[in-house]
Scaffold this active site. Structure first.
Site, PDB file in Angstrom:
ATOM      1  N   SER A 134       0.822  -1.238  -0.150  1.00  0.00           N
ATOM      2  CA  SER A 134      -0.083   0.136   0.152  1.00  0.00           C
ATOM      3  C   SER A 134       0.968   1.187   0.020  1.00  0.00           C
ATOM      4  O   SER A 134       1.625   1.568   0.941  1.00  0.00           O
ATOM      5  CB  SER A 134      -0.907   0.051   1.272  1.00  0.00           C
ATOM      6  OG  SER A 134      -1.635   1.176   1.183  1.00  0.00           O
TER       7      SER A 134
ATOM      8  N   HIS B 123      -1.151  -1.292  -4.249  1.00  0.00           N
ATOM      9  CA  HIS B 123      -2.508  -0.982  -3.754  1.00  0.00           C
ATOM     10  C   HIS B 123      -2.167   0.723  -3.408  1.00  0.00           C
ATOM     11  O   HIS B 123      -1.666   1.175  -2.989  1.00  0.00           O
ATOM     12  CB  HIS B 123      -2.562  -1.598  -2.432  1.00  0.00           C
ATOM     13  CG  HIS B 123      -4.029  -1.435  -1.461  1.00  0.00           C
ATOM     14  ND1 HIS B 123      -5.113  -2.262  -2.288  1.00  0.00           N
ATOM     15  CD2 HIS B 123      -4.530  -0.728  -0.746  1.00  0.00           C
ATOM     16  CE1 HIS B 123      -6.125  -1.848  -1.495  1.00  0.00           C
ATOM     17  NE2 HIS B 123      -5.822  -1.046  -0.748  1.00  0.00           N
TER      18      HIS B 123
ATOM     19  N   ASP C  35      -4.619   3.620  -2.072  1.00  0.00           N
ATOM     20  CA  ASP C  35      -5.714   4.138  -1.181  1.00  0.00           C
ATOM     21  C   ASP C  35      -6.041   5.670  -1.320  1.00  0.00           C
ATOM     22  O   ASP C  35      -5.322   6.448  -1.449  1.00  0.00           O
ATOM     23  CB  ASP C  35      -5.125   4.118   0.324  1.00  0.00           C
ATOM     24  CG  ASP C  35      -5.300   2.731   0.748  1.00  0.00           C
ATOM     25  OD1 ASP C  35      -6.090   1.725   0.699  1.00  0.00           O
ATOM     26  OD2 ASP C  35      -4.075   2.283   1.230  1.00  0.00           O
TER      27      ASP C  35
ATOM     28  N   MET D 265      -8.652   8.510  -0.100  1.00  0.00           N
ATOM     29  CA  MET D 265      -9.451   8.949   1.167  1.00  0.00           C
ATOM     30  C   MET D 265      -9.785  10.535   0.568  1.00  0.00           C
ATOM     31  O   MET D 265      -9.196  11.197   0.093  1.00  0.00           O
ATOM     32  CB  MET D 265      -8.844   8.897   2.088  1.00  0.00           C
ATOM     33  CG  MET D 265      -8.240   7.397   2.736  1.00  0.00           C
ATOM     34  SD  MET D 265      -7.333   7.558   4.068  1.00  0.00           S
ATOM     35  CE  MET D 265      -6.646   5.881   4.071  1.00  0.00           C
TER      36      MET D 265
ATOM     37  N   HIS E 212      -8.504   1.494  -4.110  1.00  0.00           N
ATOM     38  CA  HIS E 212      -9.420   1.341  -2.892  1.00  0.00           C
ATOM     39  C   HIS E 212      -9.883   2.808  -2.724  1.00  0.00           C
ATOM     40  O   HIS E 212      -9.452   3.434  -2.133  1.00  0.00           O
ATOM     41  CB  HIS E 212      -8.535   0.634  -1.837  1.00  0.00           C
ATOM     42  CG  HIS E 212      -9.397   0.570  -0.560  1.00  0.00           C
ATOM     43  ND1 HIS E 212      -9.135   0.454   0.732  1.00  0.00           N
ATOM     44  CD2 HIS E 212     -10.988   0.696  -0.386  1.00  0.00           C
ATOM     45  CE1 HIS E 212      -9.979   0.793   1.604  1.00  0.00           C
ATOM     46  NE2 HIS E 212     -11.118   0.761   1.203  1.00  0.00           N
TER      47      HIS E 212
ATOM     48  N   MET F 293     -12.096   5.204  -0.652  1.00  0.00           N
ATOM     49  CA  MET F 293     -12.872   5.229   0.292  1.00  0.00           C
ATOM     50  C   MET F 293     -13.496   6.864   0.175  1.00  0.00           C
ATOM     51  O   MET F 293     -12.851   7.589   0.841  1.00  0.00           O
ATOM     52  CB  MET F 293     -11.730   5.144   1.827  1.00  0.00           C
ATOM     53  CG  MET F 293     -11.443   3.806   1.939  1.00  0.00           C
ATOM     54  SD  MET F 293     -10.072   3.842   2.876  1.00  0.00           S
ATOM     55  CE  MET F 293      -8.533   3.566   1.650  1.00  0.00           C
TER      56      MET F 293
ATOM     57  N   MET G 248     -11.734  -5.383   5.646  1.00  0.00           N
ATOM     58  CA  MET G 248     -10.935  -4.485   6.449  1.00  0.00           C
ATOM     59  C   MET G 248     -10.734  -4.853   7.721  1.00  0.00           C
ATOM     60  O   MET G 248     -11.655  -5.370   8.556  1.00  0.00           O
ATOM     61  CB  MET G 248     -11.501  -3.115   6.284  1.00  0.00           C
ATOM     62  CG  MET G 248     -11.763  -2.571   5.114  1.00  0.00           C
ATOM     63  SD  MET G 248     -10.337  -1.879   4.436  1.00  0.00           S
ATOM     64  CE  MET G 248      -9.377  -0.598   5.588  1.00  0.00           C
TER      65      MET G 248
ATOM     66  N   GLY H 169      -9.437   4.746   6.885  1.00  0.00           N
ATOM     67  CA  GLY H 169      -9.074   6.275   7.292  1.00  0.00           C
ATOM     68  C   GLY H 169      -7.523   6.275   7.719  1.00  0.00           C
ATOM     69  O   GLY H 169      -6.873   7.671   7.260  1.00  0.00           O
ATOM     70  N   PHE H 170      -6.687   5.633   8.192  1.00  0.00           N
ATOM     71  CA  PHE H 170      -5.471   5.814   8.469  1.00  0.00           C
ATOM     72  C   PHE H 170      -4.622   4.472   8.300  1.00  0.00           C
ATOM     73  O   PHE H 170      -4.880   3.312   8.798  1.00  0.00           O
ATOM     74  CB  PHE H 170      -5.228   6.369   9.874  1.00  0.00           C
ATOM     75  CG  PHE H 170      -6.012   7.674  10.508  1.00  0.00           C
ATOM     76  CD1 PHE H 170      -5.513   8.883  10.299  1.00  0.00           C
ATOM     77  CD2 PHE H 170      -7.517   7.441  10.626  1.00  0.00           C
ATOM     78  CE1 PHE H 170      -6.179   9.880  10.564  1.00  0.00           C
ATOM     79  CE2 PHE H 170      -8.002   8.704  11.094  1.00  0.00           C
ATOM     80  CZ  PHE H 170      -7.471   9.851  10.969  1.00  0.00           C
TER      81      PHE H 170
ATOM     82  N   ASP I 224      -7.010  -6.166   4.501  1.00  0.00           N
ATOM     83  CA  ASP I 224      -6.396  -4.883   4.282  1.00  0.00           C
ATOM     84  C   ASP I 224      -6.384  -4.365   5.752  1.00  0.00           C
ATOM     85  O   ASP I 224      -7.571  -4.113   6.405  1.00  0.00           O
ATOM     86  CB  ASP I 224      -6.948  -3.855   3.505  1.00  0.00           C
ATOM     87  CG  ASP I 224      -6.273  -2.603   3.208  1.00  0.00           C
ATOM     88  OD1 ASP I 224      -5.251  -2.347   4.311  1.00  0.00           O
ATOM     89  OD2 ASP I 224      -6.533  -1.639   2.528  1.00  0.00           O
TER      90      ASP I 224
ATOM     91  N   GLY J 100      -3.198  -3.702   9.295  1.00  0.00           N
ATOM     92  CA  GLY J 100      -2.418  -4.337  10.025  1.00  0.00           C
ATOM     93  C   GLY J 100      -1.846  -5.777   9.600  1.00  0.00           C
ATOM     94  O   GLY J 100      -1.407  -6.393  10.422  1.00  0.00           O
TER      95      GLY J 100
END
Length: 227
Positions: free
Chosen positions: A11, A36, A38, A40, A69, A71, A140, A145-146, A178, A180
């Protein structure tokens, strides 16, 4: 788990944006299967990241598919922009679409694979109605968001349920996770049924990006042998 094809998707949210091109090249050279991406919007999620122009900028050096992805809310307006910018896969959250079936069709009509994303508290029930239009299911394992958040263990049960639903269709639907993902939990996520793994800080938080990718892949190989 044996015979399943595993994919690593670094990511770029966790990459060094001052040298993004080099970062993308490094993880691809290390064997990344996807990039990946992201997105947002500071509306659907409380953060603001990158848009189609950055996707377009990395497209010439991304020799693997770009996995976008979204968001964002609303979704439909931005889908054609990312398709034109080079996305191969576009995933979105059902809560962010007024008409989930229509959005999935829109993504596929743009020539991209369509993915549906499920937050930790979002049930998989949407799949009862649209799984025939889905090419990828993204679970998820953190709240979106973070970057840099810890894996939510209850996501494993959802991954198992998603795998059962996918297998029942007989279709080649990817199951992505996605949030951790680290070298010490990727095997458990694979055992639950995932085949595609988004990793941010586990890769870009290490000095040697290539070694970080290889370590994740080694854990997957070890898990496969022990299955």
């Amino acid at each position: 788990m044996k015979g399943r094809i595993f994919r690593i998707a670094p990511s770029i949210l966790s990459a060094d944006f001052a040298r993004l091109g080099d970062e993308v090249r490094a993880v691809i050279a290390a064997g990344a299967d996807l990039v990946h991406f992201d997105v947002m919007d500071n509306h659907y999620v409380p953060n603001l990241t990158v848009g189609p122009l950055v996707c377009e900028a990395i497209r010439p050096i991304a020799t693997v598919p770009i996995d976008v992805h979204l968001m964002v809310k609303p979704v439909d307006r931005i889908v054609p922009d990312f398709a034109e910018a080079g996305a191969a896969i576009i995933s979105f959250h059902p809560e962010a679409s007024e008409h989930v079936h229509r959005t999935l069709s829109l993504i596929r009509d743009q020539g991209c694979k369509a993915g549906l994303v499920f937050n930790p508290a979002t049930p998989l029930d949407y799949l009862d109605h649209v799984i025939d239009k889905v090419d990828l299911v993204l679970i998820m394992s953190v709240n979106p968001g973070f970057g840099g958040q810890s894996f939510i263990e209850s996501a494993l049960a959802k991954v198992k349920e998603a795998r059962q639903r996918i297998d029942a269709t007989g279709r080649d639907i990817w199951l992505e996770v996605d949030g951790g993902i680290k070298h010490d939990n990727i095997a458990a996520v694979a055992a639950a049924g995932a085949d595609t793994f988004v990793a941010g800080s586990a890769i870009f938080g290490e000095k040697d990006r290539g070694a970080a990718v290889r370590r994740l892949r080694d854990e997957l190989k070890r898990a496969t042998m022990n299955a």
